[in-house]
Motif scaffolding. Structure first.
Motif, PDB file in Angstrom:
ATOM      1  N   ARG B 141       5.477 -13.094  -6.512  1.00 27.99           N
ATOM      2  CA  ARG B 141       5.616 -13.022  -5.191  1.00 27.99           C
ATOM      3  C   ARG B 141       7.193 -13.545  -4.714  1.00 27.99           C
ATOM      4  NH1 ARG B 141       1.773 -15.502  -0.836  1.00 27.99           N
ATOM      5  NH2 ARG B 141       2.651 -15.037   1.019  1.00 27.99           N
ATOM      6  N   VAL B 142       7.724 -14.468  -5.048  1.00 22.64           N
ATOM      7  CA  VAL B 142       8.813 -14.698  -5.077  1.00 22.64           C
ATOM      8  C   VAL B 142       9.768 -13.609  -5.514  1.00 22.64           C
ATOM      9  CG1 VAL B 142      10.599 -16.522  -5.709  1.00 22.64           C
ATOM     10  CG2 VAL B 142       8.604 -17.450  -5.282  1.00 22.64           C
ATOM     11  N   MET B 143       9.564 -13.243  -6.706  1.00 28.28           N
ATOM     12  CA  MET B 143      10.393 -12.011  -7.112  1.00 28.28           C
ATOM     13  C   MET B 143      10.274 -10.944  -6.092  1.00 28.28           C
ATOM     14  SD  MET B 143      10.099 -11.117 -11.026  1.00 28.28           S
ATOM     15  CE  MET B 143       9.686  -9.804 -10.803  1.00 28.28           C
ATOM     16  N   MET B 145       9.842 -10.822  -3.070  1.00 27.16           N
ATOM     17  CA  MET B 145      10.544 -11.109  -1.881  1.00 27.16           C
ATOM     18  C   MET B 145      11.939 -11.150  -2.121  1.00 27.16           C
ATOM     19  SD  MET B 145       7.919 -13.737   0.262  1.00 27.16           S
ATOM     20  CE  MET B 145       8.948 -13.242   1.499  1.00 27.16           C
ATOM     21  N   SER B 146      12.562 -11.448  -3.161  1.00 29.18           N
ATOM     22  CA  SER B 146      13.800 -11.421  -3.397  1.00 29.18           C
ATOM     23  C   SER B 146      14.384 -10.031  -3.561  1.00 29.18           C
ATOM     24  CB  SER B 146      14.155 -12.126  -4.669  1.00 29.18           C
ATOM     25  OG  SER B 146      13.721 -13.713  -4.503  1.00 29.18           O
ATOM     26  N   THR B 147      13.796  -9.124  -4.318  1.00 28.01           N
ATOM     27  CA  THR B 147      14.120  -8.159  -4.638  1.00 28.01           C
ATOM     28  C   THR B 147      13.687  -6.645  -4.057  1.00 28.01           C
ATOM     29  OG1 THR B 147      12.531  -7.817  -6.319  1.00 28.01           O
ATOM     30  CG2 THR B 147      14.692  -9.056  -7.032  1.00 28.01           C
ATOM     31  N   GLY B 189       5.671 -11.714   4.411  1.00 23.11           N
ATOM     32  CA  GLY B 189       7.011 -11.967   4.932  1.00 23.11           C
ATOM     33  C   GLY B 189       7.543 -11.146   5.846  1.00 23.11           C
TER      34      GLY B 189
END
Lengths: 233, 233
Positions: B141-143, B145-147, B189
């Motif tokens: 999920r972090v990935m 949201m980053s990309t 987000g």
DNA sequence: CCCCGAGTTTGCGCCAGCGCAAATTCTGCC
DNA sequence: GGCAGAATTTGCGCTGGCGCAAACTCGGGG
């Protein structure tokens, strides 16, 4: 190797709760290796053969998207365990681990995990506790990315780095491994350009000093304010 | 309760690898409770007293920021273990768990965890495996949201929900608990407005059908395309 | 000591998506 | 059956931060 490592190792929190004899036994089944800066300890998607403890250096854990973009999952500092995929039931590494500087690493074959965890419950418990911390940190990161502006996220990231790996110098707290604008961008979900602009601004204001692959936090307190304030720059 | 729960429980993956006798023993130390829709099973920051298994229903795990914004960490489906803070060395819950519909839940006092994990290794192993999966999902999920762009993230979220909790109907795969635009926004987000616009667009194109607190995926394949394509809407 | 290249800075234009606000449509309850 | 409140939709303007491009700087190898 045993003698050298023993003295290093007995200091690490991970091995607290083990008697010297137990520490020796644990070490006997480990293999120690050196990794030069920028070489990989393991690569994403490859078969998980071992788990590791970082004895010296700093390691960058990186996930790469199918289309080649990189995201830094976290940095590993001295004494931390990493690559514990197998203890969590995975058969391949979900990310790559790359030496940010020259590193010394202990490695255990994954096959030994069940036995070691059984024989040294404190070791297993500490490991799971570490995993728990990481899960929570990662969720915190999701939260930050959902609710904060880029400026706050970068401020948070710098503060975390300063806390985790900061080295006190006369000029402030220096992050003690080479870290580029690009790296910070990959930690915070932004671009190196935006990071560069932010660092420049903060340097003007005397909050940090930065150079090529180097950041020193001079005024952590004001950085905290930046990290928490939703409005005003 | 024992008889009723036994038949329910023996089907759950979490309890595979245990003999009927062991299952009974595990159950004997558990307490079963019902939670009405929108009530909390536990609250963020409060003392972690128990861990849980969801027997029936759906649970929303929510983290709240200091300034009151909410982020949905994940949904828990039937058969999943949750609130395992203690097994990971935490003393308080890092998030709140709220019943998305009326739920039935089994609870074990945390104090029993060490003993249960020792006595039923398969149970412990499955739990840690689950934790491993969640860590990886969270990092994914972090990935994302980053990309990824918002549109891709929302598409991914819907696909995940459809997979995890989708119920096949004549019209497509329906997410089988009430989920608002706001909820989807808190998972990805973004804002409920943007989610609403996206769902409207997708509905026009026949990819989904949606109503108040309800989404049905009609054409998962085209949703996958949306989730993967960085360009073009 | 100079040169090369990686890392960094900075300007500029643009747009995805947010914030605000108002209208509209459900739905469960009385 | 109607009403109040919640959920959703939609319009509109604005802007944070990205993408692109070009200039610059520094440190290490030859």
């Amino acid at each position: 190797m045993a003698a050298l490592d023993r003295s290093l190792i007995s200091r690490l929190p991970l091995f607290r709760g083990l008697t010297p004899d137990e520490q020796s036994e644990l070490l006997r089944s480990a293999r120690s290796s050196r990794y030069a800066k920028d070489t990989a300890i393991f690569e994403q998607e490859t078969d998980a053969h071992s788990f590791f403890v970082l004895i010296a250096g700093h390691i960058r854990v990186v996930r790469t998207t199918p289309d080649g973009q990189q995201v830094i999952a976290r940095y590993i500092s001295e004494g931390e365990i990493f690559g514990v995929a197998a203890a969590l039931g995975r058969t391949t590494y979900p990310a790559s681990a790359v030496a940010a500087v020259d590193c010394v690493v202990l490695a255990w074959p994954n096959a030994l995990w069940p036995e070691l965890a059984r024989r040294f419950p404190a070791f297993g418990a500490t490991t799971y506790k570490t995993v728990g911390n990481r899960l929570q940190e990662t969720q915190t990161r999701v939260m930050e990315m959902s609710t904060e502006q880029v400026e706050q996220r970068v401020a948070h990231a710098l503060l975390r780095l300063a806390n985790q790996t900061g080295r006190k110098t006369d000029g402030g707290i220096e992050i003690d491994f080479p870290i580029s604008r690009q790296d910070i961008a990959e930690m915070t979900g932004t671009t190196l350009h935006t990071v560069s602009r932010l660092l420049s601004k903060w340097e003007e204001r005397g909050i940090i000093v930065s150079g090529r692959q180097k950041v020193t936090v001079k005024d952590p307190h004001r950085l905290v304010v930046l990290a928490e304030n939703r409005d005003k720059g």
